[in-house]
Design a protein around this motif. Structure first.
Motif, PDB file in Angstrom:
ATOM      1  N   LEU A  57     -30.410  59.318  12.412  1.00 25.13           N
ATOM      2  CA  LEU A  57     -30.085  57.855  12.457  1.00 25.13           C
ATOM      3  C   LEU A  57     -29.931  57.462  14.619  1.00 25.13           C
ATOM      4  O   LEU A  57     -29.097  57.963  14.817  1.00 25.13           O
ATOM      5  CB  LEU A  57     -28.455  57.306  11.680  1.00 25.13           C
ATOM      6  N   PRO A  58     -29.976  56.284  14.243  1.00 20.00           N
ATOM      7  CA  PRO A  58     -30.309  55.466  15.711  1.00 20.00           C
ATOM      8  C   PRO A  58     -28.462  55.483  15.740  1.00 20.00           C
ATOM      9  O   PRO A  58     -27.523  54.963  14.946  1.00 20.00           O
ATOM     10  CB  PRO A  58     -30.711  54.546  15.882  1.00 20.00           C
ATOM     11  N   ALA A  59     -27.680  55.435  17.079  1.00 23.55           N
ATOM     12  CA  ALA A  59     -26.061  54.780  17.216  1.00 23.55           C
ATOM     13  C   ALA A  59     -25.594  54.194  17.920  1.00 23.55           C
ATOM     14  O   ALA A  59     -26.734  54.429  18.561  1.00 23.55           O
ATOM     15  CB  ALA A  59     -25.405  56.253  17.092  1.00 23.55           C
ATOM     16  N   GLN A  60     -24.415  53.706  18.224  1.00 23.26           N
ATOM     17  CA  GLN A  60     -23.877  53.187  19.574  1.00 23.26           C
ATOM     18  C   GLN A  60     -23.024  53.110  20.080  1.00 23.26           C
ATOM     19  O   GLN A  60     -22.000  53.107  19.067  1.00 23.26           O
ATOM     20  CB  GLN A  60     -24.146  51.470  19.341  1.00 23.26           C
ATOM     21  N   MET A 112     -31.338  51.310  26.696  1.00 21.61           N
ATOM     22  CA  MET A 112     -31.325  49.975  26.771  1.00 21.61           C
ATOM     23  C   MET A 112     -32.372  49.195  25.863  1.00 21.61           C
ATOM     24  O   MET A 112     -33.495  49.570  26.113  1.00 21.61           O
ATOM     25  CB  MET A 112     -31.388  49.510  28.118  1.00 21.61           C
ATOM     26  N   LEU A 113     -32.625  47.968  24.962  1.00 27.10           N
ATOM     27  CA  LEU A 113     -33.520  47.802  23.890  1.00 27.10           C
ATOM     28  C   LEU A 113     -34.035  46.403  25.093  1.00 27.10           C
ATOM     29  O   LEU A 113     -32.718  45.563  24.770  1.00 27.10           O
ATOM     30  CB  LEU A 113     -32.184  48.013  22.727  1.00 27.10           C
ATOM     31  N   PRO A 165     -37.907  49.239  24.341  1.00 28.03           N
ATOM     32  CA  PRO A 165     -37.011  50.560  24.772  1.00 28.03           C
ATOM     33  C   PRO A 165     -37.242  51.032  25.780  1.00 28.03           C
ATOM     34  O   PRO A 165     -37.964  51.288  26.531  1.00 28.03           O
ATOM     35  CB  PRO A 165     -36.774  51.347  23.779  1.00 28.03           C
ATOM     36  N   LYS A 166     -35.980  51.327  26.641  1.00 29.90           N
ATOM     37  CA  LYS A 166     -36.140  51.786  28.345  1.00 29.90           C
ATOM     38  C   LYS A 166     -34.951  53.269  28.170  1.00 29.90           C
ATOM     39  O   LYS A 166     -33.980  53.200  27.465  1.00 29.90           O
ATOM     40  CB  LYS A 166     -35.953  51.166  29.192  1.00 29.90           C
ATOM     41  N   GLU A 212     -26.795  47.893  24.399  1.00 24.76           N
ATOM     42  CA  GLU A 212     -27.573  50.100  24.463  1.00 24.76           C
ATOM     43  C   GLU A 212     -27.840  50.174  22.971  1.00 24.76           C
ATOM     44  O   GLU A 212     -27.029  49.860  21.811  1.00 24.76           O
ATOM     45  CB  GLU A 212     -26.374  50.634  25.135  1.00 24.76           C
ATOM     46  N   ALA A 213     -28.146  51.286  23.103  1.00 24.93           N
ATOM     47  CA  ALA A 213     -28.486  52.350  22.010  1.00 24.93           C
ATOM     48  C   ALA A 213     -28.710  54.138  21.964  1.00 24.93           C
ATOM     49  O   ALA A 213     -29.212  54.447  22.947  1.00 24.93           O
ATOM     50  CB  ALA A 213     -29.761  52.118  20.967  1.00 24.93           C
TER      51      ALA A 213
END
Length: 426
Positions: free
Chosen positions: A208-211, A273-274, A279-280, A192-193
């Motif tokens: 920025l991408p996060a989690q 969800m990667l 990616p979805k 997940e991201a």
């Protein structure tokens, strides 16, 4: 400028903290705010959902810009109300906010515009929903259609778990009217991201991408929460992946809405969800994530006010965001009972000595002051956030700071950011 931030959680403390750094902000207000925010802004005892009260205050105080933190006022139409009154506000309209307020609306939009997402069926009858679940051979995800404070999603490993979730949402109405309709989705596999972007309805500018870490216990166990911690940047979303997310998900969503006469201005959050296929979308939110906002805004070097105004004015293409090097990790300290009914009124100790600590910022979420004492006042109490040269150093700093804070019943996850380390170390 006179700026009002609407909300009173950790995300709003991060927004206030960042906006306070802008040289153009003369006076900051926050409604209702919390014990951390009151040190940076004038807190106003108006609930985030009291739109008429907020509007009267904005007019009285000649507010130049309102920034909305939580989803509920956006879904209730605060932006439309402000625009009708000729006031400037950052956030999407009520129509655009349906992207979060209704998972059915979001799912149908994704299906219409070919945005990758899980296969789903929509139900208004609990009996039909249960019959459908029994026909599936694989685990599934049961989602309440409406707003449920991040808790209206159940990943069901068995038919019994799925049926219980349907019963809770549709019959017992644990989320009120949010459970009148449910979606039953295939369970996606992968990492997940979260990617949050600013948009003016044309340009999409990703942060920025996060989690995030939703389940309450280590190892992603236990019930979902509003988020037990987050870090940025998430290494599983590299430049190429971020480009795909922008081109295949964020831009088609904004364009799709525009083609239906809905201009989306504000922050657009894609929970992803990667998967092996790419990616979805798990969900869209229509505001900054909480707790993702805390590490993201702690890493942001640019003037936030400038970026928010550009999004409102349709000139986001002129904005280039700059970031501090390294990473940031936020660990949420929760009250006893959370994510169920949380205990409040417990005294918080150990914060004072952290205030001068380099690379540490403690964002308040559920706190209040009583004389000289700082007390818990919500499920998620504090977001202990640290910067470091990489995720490992930021994690170490954050958890060292956590060790110095205490209140009765305090609990937190000890594995925030570990997925990044596993990914980086391969």
């Amino acid at each position: 400028m006179r700026v009002l931030v609407v909300g009173g959680g950790g995300r709003e403390h991060a927004l206030v903290w960042k906006l306070a750094q802008s040289s153009r902000v003369e006076k900051l207000f926050c409604a209702p705010g919390n014990a951390g925010i009151e040190r940076l802004a004038t807190c106003v005892p108006i609930k985030a959902t009291d739109l008429e009260g907020l509007l009267a205050f904005a007019r009285q105080e000649k507010i130049d810009l309102t920034v909305v933190g939580p989803e509920a006022p956006l879904a209730a139409g605060i932006v439309d109300l402000w625009e009708q009154a000729g006031l400037r506000i950052f956030g999407p309209s009520k129509q655009a906010a349906a992207l979060e307020a209704s998972k059915v609306f979001a799912k149908k939009l994704m299906q219409r515009y070919g945005i990758p997402t899980a296969r789903a069926a929509i139900f208004t009858s609990p009996e039909e929903a249960k019959a459908y679940v029994r026909s599936l051979e694989t685990p599934c995800v049961v989602k309440a259609d409406g707003l449920a404070a991040g808790k209206g999603v159940v990943v069901a490993a068995t038919v019994e778990e799925a049926e219980k979730a349907i019963e809770d949402m549709m019959v017992r109405r644990v989320f009120g009217t949010a459970g009148e309709r449910v979606l039953i989705e295939e369970k996606l596999e992968g990492e997940e991201a979260s990617v949050i972007a600013l948009t003016d309805g044309k340009t999409v500018l990703p942060l920025l991408p996060a989690q995030d870490h939703k389940p309450v216990y280590d190892g992603d166990k236990g019930p979902n929460t509003g988020g037990m911690g987050a870090y940025a940047p998430a290494p599983m979303v590299d430049g190429a992946m971020l480009g795909r997310i922008q081109k295949e998900i964020l831009e088609p969503a904004v364009r799709g809405l525009a083609s239906e006469g809905i201009v989306y201005r504000g922050a657009l959050y894609a929970g992803l969800m990667l998967t092996r296929e790419g990616p979805k979308v798990l969900e869209f939110n229509v505001r900054f994530g909480d707790p993702e906002a805390q590490p993201l805004l702690y890493l942001l070097e640019s003037d936030l006010l400038e970026a928010l105004e550009a999004a409102i004015d349709g000139r986001l293409e002129d904005i280039k965001l700059s970031w501090y090097p390294g990473a940031a990790v936020c660990v949420v300290l929760a009250a006893a009972g959370y994510p169920g009914p949380a205990r409040s009124g417990d005294e918080i100790k150990g914060l004072e000595e952290l205030e001068e600590e380099e690379g540490i910022m403690v964002f308040h979420a559920g706190t209040r002051r009583e004389g000289d004492r700082l007390l818990t006042a919500g499920g998620r109490v504090l977001g202990v956030t640290a910067r470091g040269k990489d995720v490992r150093e930021a994690r170490e700093r954050a958890y060292k700071a956590v060790e110095r804070i205490s209140f009765p019943g305090m609990h937190f996850r000890r594995d925030i950011g570990l997925k990044a380390l596993k990914y980086l170390e391969g």
